[in-house]
Enzyme design. Structure first.
Site, PDB file in Angstrom:
ATOM      1  CD  GLU A   1      25.807 -57.552  67.181  1.00  0.00           C
ATOM      2  OE1 GLU A   1      24.737 -56.921  67.201  1.00  0.00           O
ATOM      3  OE2 GLU A   1      26.421 -57.814  66.124  1.00  0.00           O
TER       4      GLU A   1
ATOM      5  CG  ASN B   1      29.880 -63.307  67.548  1.00  0.00           C
ATOM      6  OD1 ASN B   1      31.070 -63.444  67.307  1.00  0.00           O
ATOM      7  ND2 ASN B   1      29.019 -62.835  66.653  1.00  0.00           N
TER       8      ASN B   1
ATOM      9  CG  HIS C   1      32.031 -56.417  61.113  1.00  0.00           C
ATOM     10  ND1 HIS C   1      31.857 -57.157  59.963  1.00  0.00           N
ATOM     11  CD2 HIS C   1      31.186 -56.959  62.029  1.00  0.00           C
ATOM     12  CE1 HIS C   1      30.947 -58.100  60.174  1.00  0.00           C
ATOM     13  NE2 HIS C   1      30.536 -58.000  61.421  1.00  0.00           N
TER      14      HIS C   1
ATOM     15  CD  GLU D   1      29.355 -61.272  62.735  1.00  0.00           C
ATOM     16  OE1 GLU D   1      29.103 -60.126  62.305  1.00  0.00           O
ATOM     17  OE2 GLU D   1      28.640 -61.843  63.585  1.00  0.00           O
TER      18      GLU D   1
ATOM     19  CG  ASP E   1      33.390 -57.088  57.066  1.00  0.00           C
ATOM     20  OD1 ASP E   1      33.762 -56.449  58.070  1.00  0.00           O
ATOM     21  OD2 ASP E   1      32.189 -57.286  56.806  1.00  0.00           O
TER      22      ASP E   1
HETATM   23  O1  9MR Z   1      25.033 -59.574  57.188  1.00  0.00           O
HETATM   24  C1  9MR Z   1      23.807 -59.521  57.872  1.00  0.00           C
HETATM   25  C2  9MR Z   1      22.799 -58.721  57.060  1.00  0.00           C
HETATM   26  O2  9MR Z   1      22.477 -59.430  55.886  1.00  0.00           O
HETATM   27  C3  9MR Z   1      21.565 -58.467  57.878  1.00  0.00           C
HETATM   28  O3  9MR Z   1      20.713 -57.608  57.174  1.00  0.00           O
HETATM   29  C4  9MR Z   1      21.941 -57.858  59.206  1.00  0.00           C
HETATM   30  C5  9MR Z   1      20.705 -57.653  60.043  1.00  0.00           C
HETATM   31  O4  9MR Z   1      20.990 -57.290  61.336  1.00  0.00           O
HETATM   32  O5  9MR Z   1      22.843 -58.707  59.902  1.00  0.00           O
HETATM   33  C6  9MR Z   1      24.033 -58.868  59.209  1.00  0.00           C
HETATM   34  O6  9MR Z   1      24.913 -59.664  59.960  1.00  0.00           O
HETATM   35  C7  9MR Z   1      25.303 -59.105  61.202  1.00  0.00           C
HETATM   36  C8  9MR Z   1      25.560 -60.254  62.141  1.00  0.00           C
HETATM   37  O7  9MR Z   1      24.416 -61.065  62.216  1.00  0.00           O
HETATM   38  C9  9MR Z   1      25.957 -59.769  63.529  1.00  0.00           C
HETATM   39  N1  9MR Z   1      27.060 -58.879  63.461  1.00  0.00           N
HETATM   40  C10 9MR Z   1      26.945 -57.784  62.523  1.00  0.00           C
HETATM   41  C11 9MR Z   1      26.606 -58.313  61.134  1.00  0.00           C
HETATM   42  C12 9MR Z   1      26.594 -57.191  60.133  1.00  0.00           C
HETATM   43  O8  9MR Z   1      25.548 -56.309  60.403  1.00  0.00           O
END
Ligand code: 9MR
Length: 485
Positions: free
Chosen positions: A147, A189, A226, A255, A257
């Site tokens: 990101e 990513n 997402h 990722e 969904d």
């Molecule tokens: O699913 C993850 C969640 O449990 C955490 O609280 C969050 C913290 O930033 O990160 C989520 O996963 C993220 C991933 O690491 C990067 N892309 C976005 C995902 C959803 O927020």
């Protein structure tokens, strides 16, 4: 180059592919791909969760346990307890692991958040090195950087403490990761990089293109994907996948969904991936709706009770009708922003054994002083229970690392054999391995056919090149040999 005699082979099994696979992972594997899920260590004691995980998925991404705050909570004090639990759970069951993530503006521990400048740059590189080294050989692909681009129309880098250490922080992270774990695929990513027309997508495309041109190590692009009402599945998604792949990197949906889990959209995503040879895996961000970071959107394939949803059936059906041999032709969709440099050497086909054996095709991505070769093995009518590939490197070429295969030798005649998870290839299906080397890879691919024997073909057609292969058998280049065992 010698093809080893069949007497040296241990066994050969007849693969059965007439019956449709009944799990996501098995079906994806038949297509040379993986189907994974984000996993939380805290849920590995939840029997219902683990039952689904173990049954359906053949890849795992730790949802939070490999992030910077989890693995280096205090500077230079590393904690791998929860990440190791997930890795151990996955690998002991034959699942592969995606590492997520080594360098990110978010989920930094407090000590890192307050750092800047050269101290932060050093700390980041140390983190990448230490973590990638700890998991060396256990992680198939790393999200090295996550990101790093801004949303919106600017196409600019995201402002962050890491970005403020200098624009080269991303390539510095990739180089450190390659040095620490030369066998892992290294991915960039991001999210909101699914629509080909979006500035952020184009910005990531230019980053990858630049890295490939300058020889910065990068092997894959992760599209988080997402999808929801504010960021819907785009109709040009397949163009995005194929455009990135045309740069010579794998593409992974990392990722996935989708709000409400509409079966048709899930089906489209899977079909798009299967249509792109280098889209080699899909990960859903969680197992059941109740495990999702967006639980209220019910975006996953299993409901809170662990039941398969209509989207599950759509995904499995889409996987099962997908090609068991990945496409070998270039992308059919033309990127709206064509690459400024021609694609790397087109794949070439080297049939090496009869219909019951296997064939190997090799593609070479050459830069000044080195190259990456990707070898695709396709099983013949009998399938394989193991394979080996012999090829001969050009004089002066030296392999520095290889992935998804065991290897004997670094120069000259080199033999590759399957690793535990890719020896079995069902009839007509494929798997890939690769290696990086110094020197030239030109000897691995046939030269262009002479003008008087070459049929007219469009500029980027690898099909034309492959069709002329037989004309050059026994010529000045060496063909990879593939033997099932
Ligand atoms: O699913 C993850 C969640 O449990 C955490 O609280 C969050 C913290 O930033 O990160 C989520 O996963 C993220 C991933 O690491 C990067 N892309 C976005 C995902 C959803 O927020």
């Amino acid at each position: 180059m010698a093809v080893l005699g069949s007497a040296a082979c241990v066994t050969m099994i007849m693969a059965t592919s007439a019956t449709a696979a009944t799990t996501l992972g098995a079906s994806a594997a038949e297509r040379g791909r993986y189907f994974g899920a984000a996993v939380a260590a805290s849920k590995l004691s939840d029997t219902a969760y683990v039952t689904i995980l173990n049954r359906e998925f053949n890849s795992v991404t730790p949802e939070n346990e490999m992030k910077i705050d989890a693995t280096e909570p205090n500077q230079n004090q590393f904690n791998y307890t929860n990440a190791d639990r997930i890795v151990s759970h996955a690998r002991s069951r034959g699942m592969q692991v995606r590492g997520h993530t080594l360098a990110w503006h978010s989920q930094q521990p407090g000590w890192m958040q307050s750092m800047s400048g050269t101290a932060l740059r050093s700390a980041m590189l140390n983190h990448v090195t230490q973590v990638a080294t700890h998991f060396r050989g256990q992680v198939v692909a790393w999200d090295v950087v996550n990101e790093a681009f801004a949303d919106g129309s600017s196409g600019a880098r995201r402002d962050s403490n890491l970005q403020r250490t200098g624009n080269d922080w991303i390539e510095a992270a990739f180089r450190a990761a390659r040095a620490a774990d030369p066998g892992a695929k290294l991915c960039y990513n991001d999210y909101n990089t699914d629509d080909w027309t979006h500035a952020k997508t184009q910005a990531v495309y230019r980053l990858v293109q630049d890295f490939k041109q300058r020889g910065v190590p990068i092997d894959c692009v992760g599209l988080q994907s997402h999808f929801n009402s504010g960021s819907p599945y785009p109709s040009n998604y397949r163009t995005t996948l194929s455009s990135f792949a045309a740069l010579g990197v794998d593409v992974q949906i990392t990722e996935l969904d989708i709000e409400g889990a509409p079966a048709a959209t899930y089906r489209n995503v899977v079909a798009d991936c299967l249509a792109v040879a280098r889209c080699n895996g899909i990960t859903t961000w969680g197992v059941r709706d109740s495990d999702s970071w967006r639980a209220s959107q019910n975006p996953l394939l299993f409901d809170g009770g662990g039941n398969k949803k209509p989207a599950y059936d759509a995904v499995l059906a889409a996987l099962n009708v997908g090609p068991t041999t990945a496409p070998t032709t270039p992308p059919t969709t033309v990127p709206t922003t064509p690459p400024t440099t021609p694609p790397t050497t087109p794949p070439t086909t080297a049939p090496t054994s009869g219909p019951g054996g296997c064939t190997a095709t090799v593609s070479v991505n050459q830069w000044t002083g080195g190259f990456v070769a990707t070898v695709r093995i396709t099983a013949g009518s009998s399938g394989t229970n193991g394979w080996r590939v012999n090829l001969t490197l050009a004089s002066g070429a030296t392999i520095t690392n290889a992935w998804n295969a065991n290897r004997s030798g670094n120069t000259g005649a080199v033999q590759f054999t399957n690793v535990s998870y890719n020896g079995q290839i069902a009839a007509g299906q494929s798997t890939e391995f690769g290696f990086q080397a110094n020197g030239t890879g030109s000897g691995l691919t046939p030269p262009a056919p002479p003008p008087d024997r070459s049929p007219p073909r469009p500029p980027d057609s690898s099909a034309g090149r492959a069709a002329s292969f037989g004309d050059h058998a026994g010529g000045g280049w060496s063909r990879p040999c593939c033997v099932p065992c």
